[in-house]
Design a protein around this motif. Structure first.
Motif, PDB file in Angstrom:
ATOM      1  N   LEU A   1      -8.026   2.490  -3.312  1.00 43.24           N
ATOM      2  CA  LEU A   1      -7.674   3.772  -3.882  1.00 43.24           C
ATOM      3  C   LEU A   1      -8.587   4.077  -5.046  1.00 43.24           C
ATOM      4  O   LEU A   1      -9.078   3.154  -5.702  1.00 43.24           O
TER       5      LEU A   1
ATOM      6  N   VAL B   1       0.399  10.752  -3.529  1.00 38.99           N
ATOM      7  CA  VAL B   1      -0.743   9.952  -3.094  1.00 38.99           C
ATOM      8  C   VAL B   1      -1.924  10.864  -2.766  1.00 38.99           C
ATOM      9  O   VAL B   1      -3.082  10.574  -3.126  1.00 38.99           O
ATOM     10  N   GLU B   2      -1.621  12.001  -2.105  1.00 37.98           N
ATOM     11  CA  GLU B   2      -2.704  12.937  -1.772  1.00 37.98           C
ATOM     12  C   GLU B   2      -3.373  13.449  -3.029  1.00 37.98           C
ATOM     13  O   GLU B   2      -4.576  13.715  -3.051  1.00 37.98           O
TER      14      GLU B   2
ATOM     15  N   THR C   1       0.861  -1.179   0.000  1.00 41.83           N
ATOM     16  CA  THR C   1       0.000   0.000   0.000  1.00 41.83           C
ATOM     17  C   THR C   1       0.901   1.233   0.000  1.00 41.83           C
ATOM     18  O   THR C   1       2.054   1.163   0.424  1.00 41.83           O
TER      19      THR C   1
ATOM     20  N   ARG D   1       1.118   3.686   1.871  1.00 44.18           N
ATOM     21  CA  ARG D   1       1.644   4.000   3.195  1.00 44.18           C
ATOM     22  C   ARG D   1       2.834   3.100   3.526  1.00 44.18           C
ATOM     23  O   ARG D   1       3.838   3.529   4.080  1.00 44.18           O
TER      24      ARG D   1
ATOM     25  N   ILE E   1      -5.856  10.755  -4.130  1.00 43.54           N
ATOM     26  CA  ILE E   1      -7.078  10.653  -3.333  1.00 43.54           C
ATOM     27  C   ILE E   1      -7.703  12.013  -3.090  1.00 43.54           C
ATOM     28  O   ILE E   1      -8.700  12.123  -2.382  1.00 43.54           O
TER      29      ILE E   1
ATOM     30  N   LEU F   1      -5.308   4.693   4.611  1.00 44.69           N
ATOM     31  CA  LEU F   1      -5.148   4.164   3.260  1.00 44.69           C
ATOM     32  C   LEU F   1      -5.333   2.654   3.179  1.00 44.69           C
ATOM     33  O   LEU F   1      -4.692   1.974   2.394  1.00 44.69           O
TER      34      LEU F   1
ATOM     35  N   ALA G   1      -6.363  -1.456  -3.324  1.00 43.46           N
ATOM     36  CA  ALA G   1      -5.658  -0.743  -2.267  1.00 43.46           C
ATOM     37  C   ALA G   1      -4.182  -0.638  -2.592  1.00 43.46           C
ATOM     38  O   ALA G   1      -3.474   0.222  -2.061  1.00 43.46           O
TER      39      ALA G   1
END
Lengths: 204, 110, 401, 423
Positions: free
Chosen positions: C329, C95-96, C68, C70, C99, C325, C355
């Motif tokens: 996703l 990643v931000e 993932t 994270r 999402i 997370l 994910a």
């Protein structure tokens, strides 16, 4: 007592003479040119020791400085510049060896017999130990000799044909200096840098 | 110092002779141009040893005196000059012929 | 005649020399890790340099496609291990972006503090190691003395000294501890005068200038053509800094901050009056300028951290709680670049709705920066190779990933 | 010393000489080997202080003074590796060549007035010559290692050292010229008295020459910023890349040995040798007395000399830990474009100063000696001999006066030239 008869001068002479000759012979029989250069260094260095023993300390130091420190570095430079593997060791044909050794051996025999022929040369100086320190220190004398003052010949009768003050080694010294200069210029010219030229021949 | 047999000019001459002969043989047998050059150096050094011996007061009562040493000095300096030139020749030879073997330097053969 | 002249124009040689292939690295004191440079030399002159990579390859990108986002954060630490914080930041922002998560004001200021402190630490290593490349050991230890203090601060914030995993999608793993900001300000007050020491030791040193000025000159066009970024690009006089010219999602972090991009304009750097003048020998785009840009960026970063500390303590909102997370996703692909100390660090993420990302790629600045070595080193001396490679300040972990 | 053993201990002469020689050898090897141990420790401490850290602190107590010894034991215990492609014989021999040359040069280096292993009339020249031989060690090591990095180091070393010998020689000639001798003991004694007597302060040119000498000496012993032969960041470790263990440490000892040697030479040639800045022992009259007081005076001189040499070494360390390394072409430029012309200029200037008898610091009033009072012993001896010979012969007024050898000999030449030899 054995020690009383002991002679350092002879002992050191033997030592340096053996080193000099031994390394010279080792150089002769070595095929690798770098090893040859190494043996030559050792041989010449040991012969500087012989110079010191004979009382010629300035010449001995000169030998170390110019010969060993200068000329041989140059030589090793040359060896390294041309050191391709096939030139490092080049064997001599055995026929040449035989020929050279026979000729060299006879020459050596000739020279050795000549060396012991003259009686005056054979006996050494029995009064060597009595030589005063003033006479044995030759550095200043050599320096004066170059400028025309023969310190060691002050007592000798003046030669009326000579120009006073010029009876020493000034002229040869100048000649050698000029010679050295010319040689250096010549060597620099021969070993100058790469030249590139266009096809028309003009230097680029 | 009491010596059994004091070192004399003759002894130096022997060493000089050995150096001279070894140098000569070296010049004759070595195929590497630089090896030949080293032979020349040995020969010169052998000669130098004789000059020093004849000039030394320790070895002979009636010595050459300073002359021997001065000549030896000149020989050393000239040997340095000779080495510089010979090395330049050897390097040029190497550049032009891509070899350092003197046996192959036969361009001037008639 | 035994010889054949290769080039008819060469009418005389000095000494016939052979070209030599020399291996510089992978174990070599000045290749910054396990870089291998194959040098083709003629005596001391280098005719060709070929970098060989892959001695530090760890499949980081492939691993990213099995974890993932994270979980992948620790792997970004190990890319540019001298600026782990900035690597975390790049990936988190990426990643931000996927999402579509927006941060609070306070979290943004926190990130500026951390990222700029990371930049200082990284440039200190770059500067010290460059001294090593040029044969002087002392600046390295002077640089590390200050870097240790930054690492102490980082350790206090996140518990790690090198591989932090501190900035994560959503913000940071924890808020800054109590009193951290005061310690940070105290450090900056102590650090700023010390920069003059570095200038005295290196930047103005006559030998240093001789070794770096007009060496490895790279024009602005060439830098752009090769895709160089960061101080390497700005050292060639190209006015480009992602903190100002980047994507909205990144530049908004720096909104309201007063800073000038460090690039030479009309023979001057911004705010260079406090610092040594450019020596006469130096040419724009040479090793000296690349080094000097880094030194000025340290000052710039100090200034930015000061501003960020002020704004952080008054800002509203939380420090940025990490997003777990664990859920799937959103589908899509995103690419986002940040200005890491060594240049543009881009992360690329493709999600197929699971994910775990479908594809993860990283675009490293050092890879492009290193690619100019063969051109810069052509015809230089052997001693210049470490000088040039060192001025590019590459980190192999980032190149091989 | 041999006389001491001969007379006091009633040893036979050859044995006395042997014992004296062994003692000299042992003392000198202690200067080289123990000196290297101390200097390596000192280098660590100096570099530590320069870099704002402590350096060794654990081994041997608070100052880590046993650190080098521990390292030495480690090096002895280490495997001595010879690479497969190495030229076996030369690879083994190369470290000893350097060490032997460095060690050998100490024979002629006086540590105090008369404290020298071998009184040598040509000491300066001898030391330079033997230092010149040291260059063979890196060259042979570099060639024999069979490694390209080593070969690069060797070629750099050869080019650098041979070039720097030229300005070095020019600088060394200047004090010899002023003192009129190549004997280091005499040169040292001529600088007795206040520090104004030191040759570096003799005239402005000698000071310049002293600075150039130190630069060139740093280069000739391969210290930073001229340490190109072992340039760590470029050539890995240059000529000693392939060496390990004890053989490697011989290179190190040779390096530190020659560092102290050139610093000591600088101290004697330019900075008064064993004479302190203020001639305490002369004022006390110890240096003219004999027995224990003379011995103490000389011991003080020896300490003085060691201190000066160590200061030179520390300056070299200071430079090393401060400056980046030059590039090979810059090293050659420094030599040929700066050092050689400046040295030549200094030489000519000092010559001009001497020939025109311009005032030197030696003429300053105060405690000091006239430089020509301290001549080589043999010159004084020869003068006396000549005087007694001249006294034996009835002097005639028409005779050209015969001066002493050396200093006043030129008078006679001048007189000869002026009379045109018409006698």
């Amino acid at each position: 007592m054995l020690l009383a008869a002991f002679d350092w001068h002879s002992l050191f002479f033997m030592f340096f003479a053996l080193l000099t000759c031994g390394f010279a012979v080792a150089m002769l029989f070595s095929d690798n040119v770098v090893h040859m250069a190494f043996y030559l260094i050792l041989s010449l260095g040991a012969s500087a020791g012989l110079f010191f023993l004979a009382g010629a300390e300035f010449v001995g130091a000169m030998q170390l400085m110019i010969y060993v420190g200068g000329t041989l570095v140059l030589l090793i430079f040359g060896v390294m510049l041309t050191a391709q593997s096939r030139f490092i060791s080049m064997k001599t044909r055995s026929g040449e060896w035989v020929m050279a050794l026979v000729l060299g051996g006879s020459l050596l025999f000739l020279l050795l017999t000549a060396a012991f022929r003259v009686e005056d040369w054979r006996d050494g100086n029995p009064n060597a130990a009595d030589i005063g320190i003033a006479e044995s220190k030759t550095t200043t004398q050599i320096g004066m000799g170059f400028t025309g003052v023969r310190v060691d010949r002050l007592d000798a009768p003046e030669d009326s044909t000579l120009v006073p003050g010029m009876s020493g080694y000034l002229l040869p010294f100048v000649i050698v200096s000029v010679h050295l200069l010319v040689v250096l210029v010549g060597a620099a010219y021969m070993a100058r840098t790469k030249r590139r030229a266009t096809s028309t021949g003009a230097a680029a | 110092m009491i010596g059994i047999s004091p070192v004399s000019v003759s002894h130096y001459l022997v060493v000089g002779a050995v150096l001279f002969v070894v140098g000569a043989i070296c010049m004759a047998t070595k195929r590497n141009a630089l090896g030949v050059l080293m032979g020349v150096e040995l020969v010169l050094n052998g000669a130098n040893l004789n000059f020093i011996a004849f000039g030394s007061k320790y070895l002979r009562a009636e010595s050459l005196g300073l002359d021997g040493q001065l000549i030896a000095l000149f020989v050393i300096v000239l040997a340095a000059a000779e080495a510089a030139v010979a090395l330049a020749i050897a390097l040029n030879f190497y550049n032009n012929h891509a070899t350092i073997d003197v046996d192959q330097a036969s361009e001037l053969k008639g | 005649m035994a010889t054949q002249l290769d080039d008819a124009r060469i009418i005389e040689f000095d000494v016939r020399t052979d070209e030599m292939l020399v291996n510089m690295g992978p174990q070599h004191p000045s290749t910054h890790g396990v870089l291998r440079l194959v040098l083709r030399t003629d005596g001391e002159i280098v005719s060709e340099v070929e970098p060989h990579l892959g001695y530090l390859h760890r499949c980081a990108e492939k691993i990213g496609e099995n974890l993932t986002p994270r979980q992948w954060i620790p792997y970004t630490d190990r890319m540019d291990y001298l600026a782990g914080m900035n690597m975390n930041l790049g990936w988190s922002l990426c990643v931000e972006k996927l999402i579509e998560h927006d941060l609070s004001e306070k979290a943004k200021h926190l990130r500026v503090i951390i990222a700029e402190m990371g930049r200082i630490a990284s440039h200190l290593v770059g500067m010290g190691a460059y001294g090593l490349d040029l044969g002087t050991f002392s600046p390295f230890l002077y640089a590390f003395r200050e870097r240790e203090k930054i690492l102490d601060l980082f350790e206090e914030a996140c518990g790690a000294r090198l591989t932090y995993s501190y900035l994560t999608p959503g913000g940071a793993t924890a808020d800054l501890p109590n009193g951290w900001l005061q310690k940070c300000s105290a450090f900056l007050d102590q650090f700023e005068p010390v920069i003059q020491e570095y200038h005295a030791l290196l930047t103005t040193n006559a030998i240093f200038v001789k070794r770096t000025a007009a060496i490895g000159v790279m024009s602005g066009e060439m830098a752009v053509d090769y895709g160089c970024t960061g101080p390497v690009l700005r050292g060639s006089g190209v006015d480009y800094d992602l903190r100002r010219d980047g994507e909205e999602r990144y530049t908004e972090m720096y909104d309201g901050y007063a800073f000038e991009v460090i690039v030479q304009k009309e023979g001057h750097y911004p705010k260079d009056h406090d610092y040594p003048a450019i020596p006469k020998e130096a040419v724009l785009g040479d090793c000296w300028h690349r080094f000097y840009v880094r030194m000025l960026e340290v000052v710039q970063a100090v200034d930015l951290v000061r501003q960020a500390i002020d704004r952080y303590s008054t800002a509203s909102g939380d420090w940025g709680v990490p997003i777990k997370l664990t859920h799937k996703l959103p589908k899509g692909e995103v690419y986002l670049e940040t200005e890491a100390p060594r240049g543009q660090m881009g992360f690329y993420l493709v999600s197929d709705g699971n994910a775990i990302p479908w594809r993860v790629r990283a675009r490293s600045s050092c890879f492009c920066n290193l690619s100019v070595t063969s051109e810069l080193c052509r015809g230089c001396l052997i001693a210049d190779v470490p000088a040039i490679v060192g001025s590019l300040d590459v980190v192999m972990g980032e190149i091989d990933r | 010393m041999a006389e001491f053993f001969h007379t006091t201990c009633s040893l036979p002469t050859p044995l006395a000489y042997l014992v004296a020689a062994i003692i000299h050898c042992v003392l000198i090897i202690h200067v080289v080997a123990v000196g290297a141990l101390i200097f390596i420790w000192l280098e660590r401490k100096v570099s530590g202080r320069i870099q704002d850290r402590l350096g060794p602190t654990r081994v041997g107590g608070a100052f880590g003074w046993l650190q080098t010894l521990a390292d030495g034991i480690k090096l002895i215990a280490k495997e001595d590796i010879t690479p497969k492609d190495a030229d076996w014989m030369l690879f083994k021999a190369a470290p000893y060549v350097g060490f032997a040359a460095s060690y050998c040069a100490y024979i002629a280096l006086p540590f105090s007035d008369g404290w020298v292993a071998q009184h040598m009339n040509t000491a300066v020249f001898f030391i330079l010559a033997v230092l010149g031989i040291e260059v063979f060690s890196p060259i042979l090591a570099g060639y024999a290692s069979g490694s390209k990095w080593s070969l690069f180091g060797a070629m750099r070393e050869a080019a650098q050292v041979v070039s720097y010998e030229v300005p070095l020689g020019m600088c060394v000639v200047v004090p010899c010229m002023i003192c009129g001798t190549l004997n280091l003991v005499t040169i040292g004694n001529q600088q007795a008295g206040l520090f104004t007597n030191w040759l570096a302060f003799n005239d402005p040119f000698t000071f310049v020459v002293a600075v150039v000498y130190f630069t060139c000496a740093t280069a000739s012993v391969n210290r930073a910023p001229f340490d190109l032969a072992e340039a760590e960041s470029e050539l890995v470790a240059g000529f000693h890349t392939e060496y390990s263990g004890l053989r490697w440490s011989f290179f190190f000892m040779a390096e530190y040995g020659s560092m102290f040697l050139v610093s000591g030479l600088a101290a004697i040639l330019f900075f008064g040798g064993w004479n302190g800045p203020i001639p305490i022992f002369q004022v006390l009259g110890w240096s003219e007395s004999d027995g224990v007081l003379l011995y103490l005076a000389r011991l003080g001189g020896c300490l003085n000399f060691l201190l000066k040499g160590t200061i030179g070494v520390v300056v070299m360390m200071w430079v090393r830990w401060t400056l980046p390394r030059l590039r090979i072409d810059q090293v050659m430029t420094t030599c040929l474009k700066y050092c050689v012309p400046i040295a030549a200029f200094g030489f000519l200037g000092a010559l001009f100063w001497q020939v025109n008898e311009l005032p030197t610091s030696n003429d300053l009033p105060g405690i000091g000696i006239n430089r020509f009072e301290a001549r080589e012993s043999w010159v004084i001896e020869a003068d006396q001999q000549r005087a007694s010979r001249a006294a034996a012969v009835t002097p005639s007024p028409s005779d050209v006066p015969i001066g002493p050898i050396g200093s006043v000999e030129f008078d006679r030449v001048e007189a000869l030239v002026m009379t045109g030899g018409a006698r």
